[in-house]
Design an enzyme around this catalytic site. Structure first.
Site, short mmCIF file in Angstrom:
data_model
loop_
_atom_site.label_atom_id
_atom_site.label_comp_id
_atom_site.label_asym_id
_atom_site.label_seq_id
_atom_site.Cartn_x
_atom_site.Cartn_y
_atom_site.Cartn_z
N PRO A 121 0.73 -1.21 0.07
CG PRO A 121 0.02 -0.92 2.11
CD PRO A 121 0.79 -1.80 1.34
CB CYS A 122 3.13 2.87 -2.22
SG CYS A 122 2.37 2.69 -3.88
#
Length: 158
Positions: A121-122
């Site tokens: 989850p950047c």
């Protein structure tokens, strides 16, 4: 290496992988491919879990991952995976987690090269001032993902 395409609320996603794991998940702005109907078990599992995420039924992923990158990039991606669903942190905080506040630019660059869209989850990394900055998939997608994960929806006062 096998490639499949799936529909998401944010566009067509391309998933690539093999028996060693999922190598890449990316969202495409345009593509003339139809969603894939038949694929390997590992890619089908990834497609199913992504669908559950977008349906609001999944907050974490349980997949064999095999992203390609440097040792430093992999450390950053591992740290990204520890950011809880519905939470955000700044690039500076991420640098501190990795033990080197001076590496903020390198951390941001590695974040930008994350090959596993949504799964790693950047999108949960924001600017220190709370701004939505630097997202390869487009800031409109980053905003959508953060809103999707926000457990408390703001209601209007008027």
């Amino acid at each position: 290496m096998e490639t499949i395409y799936i529909e998401t609320p944010l566009g067509i996603a391309r998933l690539e992988g093999d028996d060693a794991g999922i190598v890449s998940v990316s969202v495409l702005d345009t593509i003339n491919k139809a969603p894939t109907k038949v694929c390997s078990e590992s890619l089908q599992k990834a497609a199913n879990q992504l669908q559950e995420y977008f349906d609001g039924k999944r907050q974490t992923f349980d997949l064999r991952l095999n992203p390609q990158g440097t040792a430093f990039q992999k450390r950053v991606w591992q740290a990204l995976s520890s950011i809880p669903f519905g939470k955000t942190i700044s690039y500076l905080e991420l640098s501190k987690i990795l033990g080197d506040v001076k590496a903020i630019r390198a951390v941001a660059a590695a974040n930008g090269k994350n090959p596993l869209w949504v799964i790693v989850p950047c999108h949960r990394v924001i600017g220190s001032d709370g701004s939505l900055t630097g997202y390869a998939g487009g800031l409109h997608r980053k905003k959508w993902l953060i809103d999707h994960e926000n457990p408390v929806k703001q209601q209007t006062l008027f």
